[in-house]
Design a protein around this motif. Structure first.
Motif, PDB file in Angstrom:
ATOM      1  N   LEU A 134     -44.004 -15.477  78.892  1.00 40.74           N
ATOM      2  CA  LEU A 134     -44.364 -14.139  79.339  1.00 40.74           C
ATOM      3  C   LEU A 134     -45.142 -13.437  78.233  1.00 40.74           C
ATOM      4  O   LEU A 134     -44.783 -13.538  77.062  1.00 40.74           O
ATOM      5  CB  LEU A 134     -43.084 -13.369  79.648  1.00 40.74           C
ATOM      6  CG  LEU A 134     -43.139 -12.093  80.449  1.00 40.74           C
ATOM      7  CD1 LEU A 134     -43.756 -12.311  81.819  1.00 40.74           C
ATOM      8  CD2 LEU A 134     -41.742 -11.513  80.597  1.00 40.74           C
ATOM      9  N   ILE A 135     -46.224 -12.752  78.607  1.00 48.62           N
ATOM     10  CA  ILE A 135     -46.973 -11.908  77.688  1.00 48.62           C
ATOM     11  C   ILE A 135     -46.903 -10.491  78.235  1.00 48.62           C
ATOM     12  O   ILE A 135     -47.303 -10.248  79.369  1.00 48.62           O
ATOM     13  CB  ILE A 135     -48.445 -12.348  77.569  1.00 48.62           C
ATOM     14  CG1 ILE A 135     -48.537 -13.771  77.022  1.00 48.62           C
ATOM     15  CG2 ILE A 135     -49.216 -11.367  76.685  1.00 48.62           C
ATOM     16  CD1 ILE A 135     -49.943 -14.348  77.035  1.00 48.62           C
ATOM     17  N   LEU A 136     -46.371  -9.577  77.429  1.00 46.09           N
ATOM     18  CA  LEU A 136     -46.283  -8.178  77.820  1.00 46.09           C
ATOM     19  C   LEU A 136     -47.183  -7.357  76.902  1.00 46.09           C
ATOM     20  O   LEU A 136     -47.086  -7.461  75.687  1.00 46.09           O
ATOM     21  CB  LEU A 136     -44.844  -7.673  77.705  1.00 46.09           C
ATOM     22  CG  LEU A 136     -43.821  -8.360  78.602  1.00 46.09           C
ATOM     23  CD1 LEU A 136     -42.442  -7.782  78.352  1.00 46.09           C
ATOM     24  CD2 LEU A 136     -44.198  -8.213  80.063  1.00 46.09           C
ATOM     25  N   CYS A 169     -37.229 -17.565  78.306  1.00 48.63           N
ATOM     26  CA  CYS A 169     -38.565 -18.098  78.046  1.00 48.63           C
ATOM     27  C   CYS A 169     -39.182 -17.396  76.828  1.00 48.63           C
ATOM     28  O   CYS A 169     -38.771 -16.300  76.461  1.00 48.63           O
ATOM     29  CB  CYS A 169     -39.463 -17.938  79.268  1.00 48.63           C
ATOM     30  SG  CYS A 169     -39.830 -16.218  79.706  1.00 48.63           S
ATOM     31  N   PRO A 170     -40.196 -18.016  76.201  1.00 48.19           N
ATOM     32  CA  PRO A 170     -40.893 -17.352  75.101  1.00 48.19           C
ATOM     33  C   PRO A 170     -41.595 -16.085  75.603  1.00 48.19           C
ATOM     34  O   PRO A 170     -42.132 -16.064  76.713  1.00 48.19           O
ATOM     35  CB  PRO A 170     -41.924 -18.387  74.648  1.00 48.19           C
ATOM     36  CG  PRO A 170     -41.444 -19.686  75.178  1.00 48.19           C
ATOM     37  CD  PRO A 170     -40.687 -19.374  76.430  1.00 48.19           C
ATOM     38  N   ILE A 171     -41.583 -15.036  74.775  1.00 44.17           N
ATOM     39  CA  ILE A 171     -42.201 -13.766  75.150  1.00 44.17           C
ATOM     40  C   ILE A 171     -43.052 -13.255  73.988  1.00 44.17           C
ATOM     41  O   ILE A 171     -42.565 -13.167  72.857  1.00 44.17           O
ATOM     42  CB  ILE A 171     -41.155 -12.697  75.515  1.00 44.17           C
ATOM     43  CG1 ILE A 171     -40.164 -13.206  76.552  1.00 44.17           C
ATOM     44  CG2 ILE A 171     -41.847 -11.429  76.011  1.00 44.17           C
ATOM     45  CD1 ILE A 171     -38.978 -12.270  76.796  1.00 44.17           C
ATOM     46  N   SER A 186     -34.305 -14.736  74.438  1.00 42.71           N
ATOM     47  CA  SER A 186     -35.571 -15.475  74.468  1.00 42.71           C
ATOM     48  C   SER A 186     -35.558 -16.568  73.403  1.00 42.71           C
ATOM     49  O   SER A 186     -35.163 -16.323  72.261  1.00 42.71           O
ATOM     50  CB  SER A 186     -36.742 -14.518  74.210  1.00 42.71           C
ATOM     51  OG  SER A 186     -37.945 -15.233  74.056  1.00 42.71           O
ATOM     52  N   MET A 187     -35.996 -17.787  73.792  1.00 43.30           N
ATOM     53  CA  MET A 187     -36.012 -18.891  72.826  1.00 43.30           C
ATOM     54  C   MET A 187     -37.002 -18.622  71.694  1.00 43.30           C
ATOM     55  O   MET A 187     -36.867 -19.145  70.604  1.00 43.30           O
ATOM     56  CB  MET A 187     -36.331 -20.210  73.515  1.00 43.30           C
ATOM     57  CG  MET A 187     -37.731 -20.287  74.093  1.00 43.30           C
ATOM     58  SD  MET A 187     -38.123 -21.888  74.815  1.00 43.30           S
ATOM     59  CE  MET A 187     -37.051 -21.906  76.218  1.00 43.30           C
ATOM     60  N   HIS A 188     -37.995 -17.784  71.973  1.00 46.55           N
ATOM     61  CA  HIS A 188     -38.939 -17.349  70.941  1.00 46.55           C
ATOM     62  C   HIS A 188     -39.556 -16.035  71.394  1.00 46.55           C
ATOM     63  O   HIS A 188     -40.091 -15.943  72.493  1.00 46.55           O
ATOM     64  CB  HIS A 188     -40.046 -18.382  70.711  1.00 46.55           C
ATOM     65  CG  HIS A 188     -41.016 -17.954  69.661  1.00 46.55           C
ATOM     66  ND1 HIS A 188     -40.697 -17.953  68.322  1.00 46.55           N
ATOM     67  CD2 HIS A 188     -42.268 -17.474  69.759  1.00 46.55           C
ATOM     68  CE1 HIS A 188     -41.745 -17.502  67.642  1.00 46.55           C
ATOM     69  NE2 HIS A 188     -42.701 -17.211  68.482  1.00 46.55           N
ATOM     70  N   ARG A 189     -39.473 -15.044  70.563  1.00 49.41           N
ATOM     71  CA  ARG A 189     -40.121 -13.776  70.858  1.00 49.41           C
ATOM     72  C   ARG A 189     -40.970 -13.398  69.656  1.00 49.41           C
ATOM     73  O   ARG A 189     -40.577 -13.624  68.511  1.00 49.41           O
ATOM     74  CB  ARG A 189     -39.117 -12.680  71.194  1.00 49.41           C
ATOM     75  CG  ARG A 189     -38.179 -12.353  70.079  1.00 49.41           C
ATOM     76  CD  ARG A 189     -37.125 -11.346  70.490  1.00 49.41           C
ATOM     77  NE  ARG A 189     -36.200 -11.204  69.369  1.00 49.41           N
ATOM     78  CZ  ARG A 189     -35.559 -10.121  69.080  1.00 49.41           C
ATOM     79  NH1 ARG A 189     -35.684  -9.048  69.829  1.00 49.41           N
ATOM     80  NH2 ARG A 189     -34.753 -10.069  68.046  1.00 49.41           N
TER      81      ARG A 189
END
Length: 108
Positions: free
Chosen positions: A16-18, A59-61, A87-90
């Motif tokens: 996800l990209i916010l 999920c990665p964010i 998140s596994m990676h933020r």
């Protein structure tokens, strides 16, 4: 992709990209129309509570925040980032001169 969609479909949403995202519609009413905030519960039909969906995401964010955003306070993005503990990676990427609609054009 709205974080709520990512929460409902983790098998489809892999990351996800916010960018300059609010915590919820009710929170934005407080920012943009403080006079209305006292009776917003009477008129709001959608809430889009990203702040409630984010904690469930694994999920990665990537959080991209225009630090000069004139519409969505950067504190909303920071709150979302802080809430994404599962998140596994933020990753946080603050764009110093980025506004709401031009963050993508500014240097980081």
């Amino acid at each position: 992709c709205f974080p709520g969609s990512a929460r409902r479909h983790p098998d489809v949403v892999r990351a996800l990209i916010l960018e300059n995202t609010f915590t919820s519609i009710p929170d934005m009413v407080d920012v943009l129309m403080p006079v209305v905030s006292w009776f917003k519960w009477l008129i709001l039909r959608i809430e889009w509570k990203s702040i409630e969906a984010i904690p469930d995401l694994t999920c990665p964010i990537l959080f991209i925040s225009g630090l000069q955003d004139e519409l969505v306070p950067p504190a909303h993005m920071k709150a979302l980032y802080d809430a994404a503990g599962k998140s596994m990676h933020r990753a946080w990427y603050g764009v110093k001169e980025g506004g709401h609609n031009d963050t993508w054009m500014k240097e980081g």
